[in-house]
Design an enzyme around this catalytic site. Structure first.
Site, mmCIF file in Angstrom:
data_model
loop_
_atom_site.group_PDB
_atom_site.id
_atom_site.type_symbol
_atom_site.label_atom_id
_atom_site.label_comp_id
_atom_site.label_asym_id
_atom_site.label_seq_id
_atom_site.Cartn_x
_atom_site.Cartn_y
_atom_site.Cartn_z
ATOM 1 N N TYR A 132 24.251 38.665 27.164
ATOM 2 C CA TYR A 132 24.679 37.186 27.353
ATOM 3 C C TYR A 132 25.856 36.875 27.215
ATOM 4 C CZ TYR A 132 24.078 32.186 26.605
ATOM 5 O OH TYR A 132 24.354 30.725 26.997
ATOM 6 N N GLN A 193 17.070 29.321 26.422
ATOM 7 C CA GLN A 193 16.378 29.692 27.166
ATOM 8 C C GLN A 193 16.585 30.960 28.041
ATOM 9 O OE1 GLN A 193 18.056 26.909 27.327
ATOM 10 N NE2 GLN A 193 19.117 26.463 29.112
ATOM 11 N N ASN A 216 26.295 30.375 21.048
ATOM 12 C CA ASN A 216 26.341 29.085 20.135
ATOM 13 C C ASN A 216 25.383 29.229 19.485
ATOM 14 O OD1 ASN A 216 24.066 28.103 21.560
ATOM 15 N ND2 ASN A 216 25.310 26.708 22.820
ATOM 16 N N SER A 239 35.540 34.423 14.741
ATOM 17 C CA SER A 239 36.698 35.339 14.681
ATOM 18 C C SER A 239 37.430 35.547 13.339
ATOM 19 C CB SER A 239 37.451 35.812 15.994
ATOM 20 O OG SER A 239 38.188 36.722 15.929
ATOM 21 N N GLN A 261 43.808 35.519 16.526
ATOM 22 C CA GLN A 261 42.632 35.032 16.183
ATOM 23 C C GLN A 261 42.351 33.476 16.028
ATOM 24 O OE1 GLN A 261 40.267 37.583 16.762
ATOM 25 N NE2 GLN A 261 42.181 38.326 17.496
ATOM 26 N N HIS A 264 41.286 31.354 18.846
ATOM 27 C CA HIS A 264 40.028 31.673 19.357
ATOM 28 C C HIS A 264 39.149 30.333 19.021
ATOM 29 C CE1 HIS A 264 39.268 35.606 21.367
ATOM 30 N NE2 HIS A 264 39.579 36.085 20.341
ATOM 31 N N GLU A 330 36.636 41.574 9.976
ATOM 32 C CA GLU A 330 36.311 41.887 11.148
ATOM 33 C C GLU A 330 37.396 42.695 11.933
ATOM 34 O OE1 GLU A 330 35.394 39.865 15.687
ATOM 35 O OE2 GLU A 330 36.368 38.746 14.133
ATOM 36 N N HIS A 331 38.860 42.307 11.990
ATOM 37 C CA HIS A 331 39.954 43.027 12.225
ATOM 38 C C HIS A 331 40.647 43.105 11.171
ATOM 39 C CE1 HIS A 331 38.601 40.411 15.757
ATOM 40 N NE2 HIS A 331 38.500 41.669 16.333
ATOM 41 N N ASP A 364 41.419 44.107 21.569
ATOM 42 C CA ASP A 364 40.475 43.176 22.561
ATOM 43 C C ASP A 364 40.448 43.564 24.015
ATOM 44 O OD1 ASP A 364 39.825 41.584 20.175
ATOM 45 O OD2 ASP A 364 41.538 40.065 20.829
ATOM 46 N N GLU A 418 -3.639 60.413 -2.089
ATOM 47 C CA GLU A 418 -3.468 59.108 -1.660
ATOM 48 C C GLU A 418 -4.839 58.656 -1.114
ATOM 49 O OE1 GLU A 418 -0.403 58.877 1.456
ATOM 50 O OE2 GLU A 418 1.177 59.215 -0.179
ATOM 51 N N HIS A 423 -6.685 62.000 6.880
ATOM 52 C CA HIS A 423 -5.432 62.617 7.031
ATOM 53 C C HIS A 423 -5.495 64.127 6.547
ATOM 54 C CE1 HIS A 423 -3.413 58.693 7.547
ATOM 55 N NE2 HIS A 423 -2.363 59.189 7.490
#
Length: 435
Positions: A132, A193, A216, A239, A261, A264, A330-331, A364, A418, A423
């Site tokens: 995506y 969708q 999003n 970020s 960052q 962003h 993250e970074h 990046d 068991e 088995h």
């Protein structure tokens, strides 16, 4: 201007204030689960009809089965419209990303243990993966490379990309990046969708096995809801960057790294840990200077003023590791004299950038490792996107009569205790112990 939080490690209220930093909410909690459930259900029930109706409703684009997918001619035309130097940069980045991820491929293994049982595992790619890409003209071709190339390196035979084209807008470099990364099918759909279409399929889109890529709140909710039908990479948040800097750096460099960052997203977060209060002041002044010339200065300023943090400690080597591991960024940039020693103490970080000449921004684009990384302290338990997201491991077991005679009795006993008679019988019948 100033950051949102300024604190000293030596302050008596440090633990309390730092706790607030750890729990800082950077996104409005948007409850879209019910809406997303309805969208997914609508698509499952009506396939293409729902997909096209939703695309017209949300993106203002009328699609048909003939136009939902970008044609080869359209992709080639988009590539021809790109700046040649930008295409060269994409090629350079793609080569480095592919080379790094090629080194991540796991090896199959097989051995015979002491009881004569042949054991092992083998790795195989998923058949199809979906990528995506957020839409419009502000999407990032670098993210296409980062998401698609590991899948191709893993051996995925069919790679599908969905990208919304609101009012028919598309960044041509995104299509060029997809072509270079080996994407097989590109669809002009977005939102929940698109996630549902890739997970369940429609008359126009054959379903995939794994879906990766950011989006999003609707996309994130859709990925959560289709998980189990397909695999997903992660639910990424805004970020973030943590820069650890000693006083021997150029404040302007560190300021630029923090803003890399902040620009962003208004809810991105930049944090500085340093060992000198006067240096921290110089960095803040440099941030203000940079903001006068950045194209996304309004976004970066809001991020810094609302979520930026400066932490001044007495000794980076002694004080920084505990703070880093709590933040699990993250970074992480280690702009210090001896980054190796400091990095050895770091347990939780998405990616570490070592030394004064390794700004996070190279990661990046062209360093090679993936820039899709865990956010919101998820580096405590998660890793960045890799070849392994597109592969699965299958165990292998092989017994001959002697090997089964060696390990079978213990298995038989465990099956009996068991209460699983079939088995037990499936083992005992081979050991000539069945009544």
């Amino acid at each position: 201007m100033s950051c949102a939080v300024y604190l000293r490690k030596s302050a008596t209220d440090f633990v309390e204030v730092f706790g607030r930093v750890l729990n800082m909410k950077r996104e409005q909690s948007q409850d879209v689960n019910a809406q997303v459930y309805g969208i997914i259900n609508q698509l499952v029930q009506s396939g293409d009809d729902a997909l096209f109706a939703l695309t017209e409703k949300f993106d203002g684009v009328v699609l048909t089965r003939e136009t939902v997918r970008f044609s080869r001619d359209e992709i080639d035309a988009a590539e021809a419209a790109c700046d040649p130097e930008a295409l060269e940069a994409l090629d350079f980045a793609a080569k480095r990303i592919a080379d790094f991820h090629q080194r991540q491929k796991p090896e199959d293994n097989e051995f015979v243990d002491a009881e004569g049982v042949t054991l092992g595992h083998r790795w195989t790619p998923v058949d199809a993966a979906g990528l995506y890409v957020p839409g419009g003209t502000a999407n990032y071709p670098s993210s296409v490379l980062m998401n698609a190339i590991p899948a191709k390196v893993a051996g995925v035979q069919r790679l599908v990309m969905s990208v919304p084209t609101p009012n028919n807008a598309i960044n041509p470099l995104v299509l060029a990046a997809a072509k270079r990364a080996g994407v097989d099918e590109i669809y002009r759909i977005g939102g929940a969708q698109a996630i549902a279409a890739m997970a369940y399929g429609t008359q126009s889109i054959t379903p995939v096995n794994v879906i990766v890529g950011p989006g999003n709140a609707y996309v994130a909710a859709a990925k959560k809801q289709v998980f189990g039908v397909v695999g997903i990479d992660m639910i990424a948040g805004p970020s973030e960057i943590l820069v650890v800097s000693d006083r021997n750096n150029d404040p302007s460099w560190i300021a630029a790294d923090l803003l890399s960052q902040a620009e962003h997203d208004r809810v991105a977060q930049s944090i500085l840990i340093c060992d000198d209060a006067s240096f921290a002041t110089s960095v803040e002044q440099a941030i203000e200077s940079h903001l006068t010339s950045l194209s996304r200065s309004e976004i970066a300023r809001e991020s810094w003023e609302n979520f930026g943090v400066i932490i001044v400690v007495d000794d980076l080597a002694k004080d920084a590791p505990e703070i880093i591991n709590a933040l699990a960024p993250e970074h992480l940039e280690l702009a210090v004299e001896d980054p190796q020693s400091l990095a050895a103490e770091v347990r939780h970080a998405g990616a570490i950038f070592m030394g004064r000449y390794t700004p996070e921004a190279v990661g990046d684009y062209v360093a090679g490792p993936n820039h899709v990384l865990p956010t919101a302290r998820a580096a405590r338990y998660a890793s960045g996107l890799s070849v392994l997201n597109f592969m699965k491991r299958t165990s292998i077991v092989s017994c001959d009569a002697a090997a089964l005679a060696s390990i079978g009795p213990a298995a038989l006993k465990l099956a009996e205790v068991e209460g699983l008679d079939a088995h037990a019988r499936s083992i005992s019948i081979r050991l000539n112990m069945n009544e």
